[in-house]
Design a protein around this motif. Structure first.
Motif, PDB file in Angstrom:
ATOM      1  N   ALA A 178     -15.706  -3.602  -7.195  1.00 41.90           N
ATOM      2  CA  ALA A 178     -14.902  -2.698  -8.029  1.00 41.90           C
ATOM      3  C   ALA A 178     -14.544  -3.339  -9.367  1.00 41.90           C
ATOM      4  N   ALA A 179     -14.145  -4.617  -9.281  1.00 36.98           N
ATOM      5  CA  ALA A 179     -13.733  -5.296 -10.510  1.00 36.98           C
ATOM      6  C   ALA A 179     -14.855  -5.284 -11.540  1.00 36.98           C
ATOM      7  N   GLN A 180     -16.092  -5.504 -11.074  1.00 35.40           N
ATOM      8  CA  GLN A 180     -17.219  -5.532 -11.999  1.00 35.40           C
ATOM      9  C   GLN A 180     -17.543  -4.132 -12.525  1.00 35.40           C
ATOM     10  N   GLY A 185     -17.017   1.377 -16.550  1.00 34.79           N
ATOM     11  CA  GLY A 185     -16.639   2.765 -16.267  1.00 34.79           C
ATOM     12  C   GLY A 185     -17.494   3.371 -15.185  1.00 34.79           C
ATOM     13  N   ALA A 186     -18.045   2.509 -14.305  1.00 29.51           N
ATOM     14  CA  ALA A 186     -18.953   3.002 -13.271  1.00 29.51           C
ATOM     15  C   ALA A 186     -18.304   2.937 -11.905  1.00 29.51           C
ATOM     16  N   SER A 187     -17.005   3.125 -11.881  1.00 29.42           N
ATOM     17  CA  SER A 187     -16.263   2.949 -10.630  1.00 29.42           C
ATOM     18  C   SER A 187     -16.850   3.741  -9.472  1.00 29.42           C
ATOM     19  N   ILE A 188     -17.331   4.936  -9.754  1.00 28.54           N
ATOM     20  CA  ILE A 188     -17.789   5.808  -8.681  1.00 28.54           C
ATOM     21  C   ILE A 188     -18.952   5.191  -7.910  1.00 28.54           C
ATOM     22  N   TYR A 189     -19.672   4.267  -8.544  1.00 32.60           N
ATOM     23  CA  TYR A 189     -20.825   3.664  -7.856  1.00 32.60           C
ATOM     24  C   TYR A 189     -20.416   2.713  -6.740  1.00 32.60           C
ATOM     25  N   VAL A 275     -10.808   3.364   1.029  1.00 33.81           N
ATOM     26  CA  VAL A 275      -9.411   2.985   0.795  1.00 33.81           C
ATOM     27  C   VAL A 275      -9.273   2.293  -0.557  1.00 33.81           C
ATOM     28  N   ILE A 276     -10.207   1.407  -0.867  1.00 36.68           N
ATOM     29  CA  ILE A 276     -10.152   0.737  -2.174  1.00 36.68           C
ATOM     30  C   ILE A 276     -10.385   1.750  -3.295  1.00 36.68           C
ATOM     31  N   GLY A 277     -11.377   2.638  -3.065  1.00 41.48           N
ATOM     32  CA  GLY A 277     -11.683   3.646  -4.083  1.00 41.48           C
ATOM     33  C   GLY A 277     -10.460   4.489  -4.417  1.00 41.48           C
ATOM     34  N   LEU A 283     -10.197   6.943  -7.561  1.00 39.69           N
ATOM     35  CA  LEU A 283     -11.190   8.003  -7.312  1.00 39.69           C
ATOM     36  C   LEU A 283     -10.555   9.041  -6.405  1.00 39.69           C
ATOM     37  N   THR A 284     -11.158  10.251  -6.381  1.00 40.34           N
ATOM     38  CA  THR A 284     -10.613  11.248  -5.463  1.00 40.34           C
ATOM     39  C   THR A 284     -11.411  11.211  -4.172  1.00 40.34           C
ATOM     40  N   LEU A 285     -10.779  11.674  -3.128  1.00 43.41           N
ATOM     41  CA  LEU A 285     -11.412  11.684  -1.805  1.00 43.41           C
ATOM     42  C   LEU A 285     -12.723  12.451  -1.852  1.00 43.41           C
ATOM     43  N   VAL A 286     -12.690  13.635  -2.472  1.00 43.60           N
ATOM     44  CA  VAL A 286     -13.877  14.494  -2.492  1.00 43.60           C
ATOM     45  C   VAL A 286     -15.019  13.835  -3.253  1.00 43.60           C
ATOM     46  N   SER A 287     -14.698  13.268  -4.418  1.00 51.86           N
ATOM     47  CA  SER A 287     -15.785  12.684  -5.209  1.00 51.86           C
ATOM     48  C   SER A 287     -16.388  11.484  -4.487  1.00 51.86           C
TER      49      SER A 287
END
Ligand SMILES: Nc1ncnc2c1ncn2[C@@H]1O[C@H](COP(=O)(O)OP(=O)(O)O)[C@@H](O)[C@H]1O
Ligand SMILES: [Mg+2]
Lengths: 361, 246
Positions: A178-180, A185-189, A275-277, A283-287
């Motif tokens: 996540a940190a990386q 801005g690619a958190s969703i990955y 949980v981290i997301g 992030l949202t649960l759905v996404s």
């Protein structure tokens, strides 16, 4: 028993010992002789010796042979004389110490052993697989309910530890990446990363390592103990094939449990990532779930589960192989149990690397 | 008569609910060979283990060498153990070390003798049980009978004052069994040992027994000399001495 003591006296090169020559008094006598080292003794006089034990006899022999060669033993009572004769070491000799093999011999032995191990485990594998397929349709020569019992031991009892560790593993993986990813801005990955790595690699491997430690060791210990106590021989003489009776239930049970446990591990790992997301990455649960479902293919799942079954078989085969190979008693059991765990963890990781290579090509 | 070396009063031992020894009273006199007889499972091994303190009795007192066996006083306890040798029913050799080391252990533990002397003593002991050729083998490389003999060598390594043998001749051929009996008698003569043997072999009993203790269902059915035992009027015992079985 009266006090354990020896009275010593040296006169005219003659050592007289009275009292007792036993385990307890010998050190005392030795000390006395060391103090009077300068005097050479030509005779040992035992007129008032009350008692001598077998250590005493050995000691006297050493005195007359090595310390004071040629010294005579005089005035021993009939009983003492008898003891000296009965417990004499004359004429008894141990067989020579067996020779240790030298470096090249050991190397050669090791190579032959490795070859034998390979051949034997192939035989063992074929037998286990054969009896397992027979066993699916025909349960004779197998204890009733043994597969279910093994499922319980291998599977149910491991659920807690596997769930917990998978969840933690998911958390760690997600945090590290996540940190990386956030910097770009690619958190969703994170969702993709967790999904793929858990399903294809982490869940099967980690579950296999835990099962190798929990159940692989138990297999090796059980089988080796049965061998040491001749239970396996007894089974054979009752026309029951030990592989069929002992190993096949484990083989069937682990084949059922392993994919289930791995599935559990996948789910909990992904949950850890989630949980981290949700907390750290906003992030949202759905996404998150959408991303996970979109990235995963049936192939990923197939890869993960097929690996899990291969690992399961490797654990059973290695555990039973070492169990059958036991030599000696309790210590042998300990040794093969350790070897079985080390070998099966090694095999799991090695095979996993091999799979990764194959899938890349 | 001398004072007894072992005094047992009202000994009761049970495993769980099951009473294995029931109110046993027994005296064992020094310099004698006492044979404990009785059917399988009647509590012979339990009696031996109770005497040497390996099984905790429920009630009753056991005195060895005139004193209670007190494990709390460590020094005294160790000293008492040094005077006792035990041949266990299954040998109980340590499996990870050679026969030679197995027999050396008690001597190393209890005395301050140097290595060459210990080896000399062990050589004689192994010779006496006819195992000098197998000194460097591991217990798992021996036959059952050989293991028994090695265990006997370990039990007598220190020439104990009190020797317990749980079925020494089970699994041995008649000739070896006879040799062991000779060894037992030699030990009794030379070292004034007190020896307690559990055995079922009639021939062996005739060779070694000074005294018979007949156990039945946790009670002592008969206790006395061999001669008295044969004409004691108790049918079980007379049957045993005429047929050799229970
Ligand atoms: N550790 C144990 N736990 C429960 N029962 C035992 C145990 N050891 C012996 N027993 C029981 O005690 C009885 C006496 O056993 P034992 O003293 O070994 O007999 P034996 O006369 O054959 O040496 C047997 O009925 C046996 O089942
Ligand atoms: Mg017994």
């Amino acid at each position: 028993m009266p006090v354990n003591q020896a009275q010593l006296n040296i006169k005219d090169q003659q050592l007289s010992i009275s009292g007792k020559i036993t385990h307890d008094t010998i050190p005392e006598i030795q000390k006395f002789l060391r103090k009077n080292k300068s005097i050479s003794i030509t005779a040992i006089d035992l007129p008032e010796l009350e008692f001598i034990d077998s250590a005493g006899v050995a000691f006297l022999e050493e005195l007359t042979q090595a310390t004071f060669p040629g010294a005579a033993i005089n005035n021993a009572s009939e009983k003492i004389g008898q003891a000296i004769k009965t417990f004499s070491s004359k004429g008894s000799q141990l067989s020579p110490i067996p020779r240790e093999p030298n470096f090249f011999e050991s190397l050669g032995n090791a190579i032959f052993k490795a070859r034998d191990a390979l051949v034997e485990s192939i035989y063992l594998t074929s037998e286990i697989v054969l009896w397992s397929f027979v066993g699916v349709f025909n349960s004779r020569g197998r204890r009733k309910g043994s597969v279910i019992q093994q499922c319980y031991l291998i599977g149910s009892n491991a659920v807690g530890i596997i769930a917990l560790l998978s969840f933690v593993l998911g958390l760690i993986l997600a945090l590290q990446s996540a940190a990386q990813l956030r910097q770009f801005g690619a958190s969703i990955y994170v969702a993709d990363l967790i999904a793929i790595s858990m399903v294809r690699e982490m869940a099967p491997m980690m579950t296999a390592i835990i099962i190798a430690g929990r159940s692989g060791s138990a297999f090796a210990a059980e089988i080796s103990t049965m061998k040491v106590t001749e239970e396996l021989d007894a089974l054979r003489m009752m026309a029951i094939d030990p592989i069929r009776y002992v190993i096949v239930p484990k083989f069937l049970a682990i084949s059922i449990c392993m994919p289930l446990l791995v599935t559990l591990s996948m789910i909990l790992g992904i949950f850890g990532g989630l949980v981290i997301g949700l907390t750290y990455l906003d992030l949202t649960l759905v996404s998150y779930l959408n991303e996970t479902i979109n990235i995963l293919t049936a192939e990923d799942l197939l890869v993960g589960l097929s690996k899990s079954i291969i690992f399961a078989w490797v654990i059973v085969i290695i555990g039973s192989y070492f169990g059958f190979k036991v030599k000696g008693g309790a210590e042998g059991v300990g040794r093969v149990t350790t070897s079985a765990v080390v070998a099966s963890i090694f095999a799991v990781i090695f095979l996993d690397a091999l799979f990764s290579l194959i899938y890349m090509i | 008569m001398q004072t007894p070396i072992i005094q047992i009063e009202n000994l009761t031992t049970r495993y769980g609910e099951k009473i294995v020894l029931d109110q046993i009273n027994l005296d064992i006199y020094p310099h004698e060979v006492s044979v404990i007889l009785g059917g399988s499972g009647c509590g012979k091994t339990t009696l031996l283990k109770s005497i040497i303190g390996l099984v905790e009795p429920d009630s009753g007192t056991i005195k060895l060498f005139g004193e209670l066996f007190n494990k709390a006083d460590e020094q005294r306890y160790t000293h008492t153990l040094r005077r006792i040798g035990v041949l266990f029913q299954n040998g109980a050799l340590l499996n990870s070390i050679s026969i030679l080391e197995n027999v050396s252990i008690p001597i190393e533990q209890h005395s301050r003798l140097d290595k060459t002397l210990i080896e000399k003593i062990v050589t004689v002991k192994l010779q006496q049980v006819n195992l000098a050729d197998s000194a460097y083998l591991l217990p798992s490389e021996l036959s059952g009978g050989m293991r028994k003999r090695a265990a006997l060598a370990r039990a007598i390594a220190l020439d104990p004052e009190l020797l317990f043998c749980d079925e020494p001749s089970a699994g041995l051929d008649p000739l070896t069994s006879e040799n062991l009996d000779k060894l037992i008698l030699t030990l009794k003569e030379q070292f004034n040992m007190t020896i307690i043997v559990v055995t079922h072999e009639l021939a062996s009993i005739h060779r070694i027994a000074d005294r018979i203790i007949f156990l039945d269902q946790g009670k002592i059915l008969f206790m006395g000399t061999l001669k008295d035992a044969k004409s004691c009027g108790i049918s079980e015992i007379e049957t045993f001495f005429t047929t050799g079985s229970f």
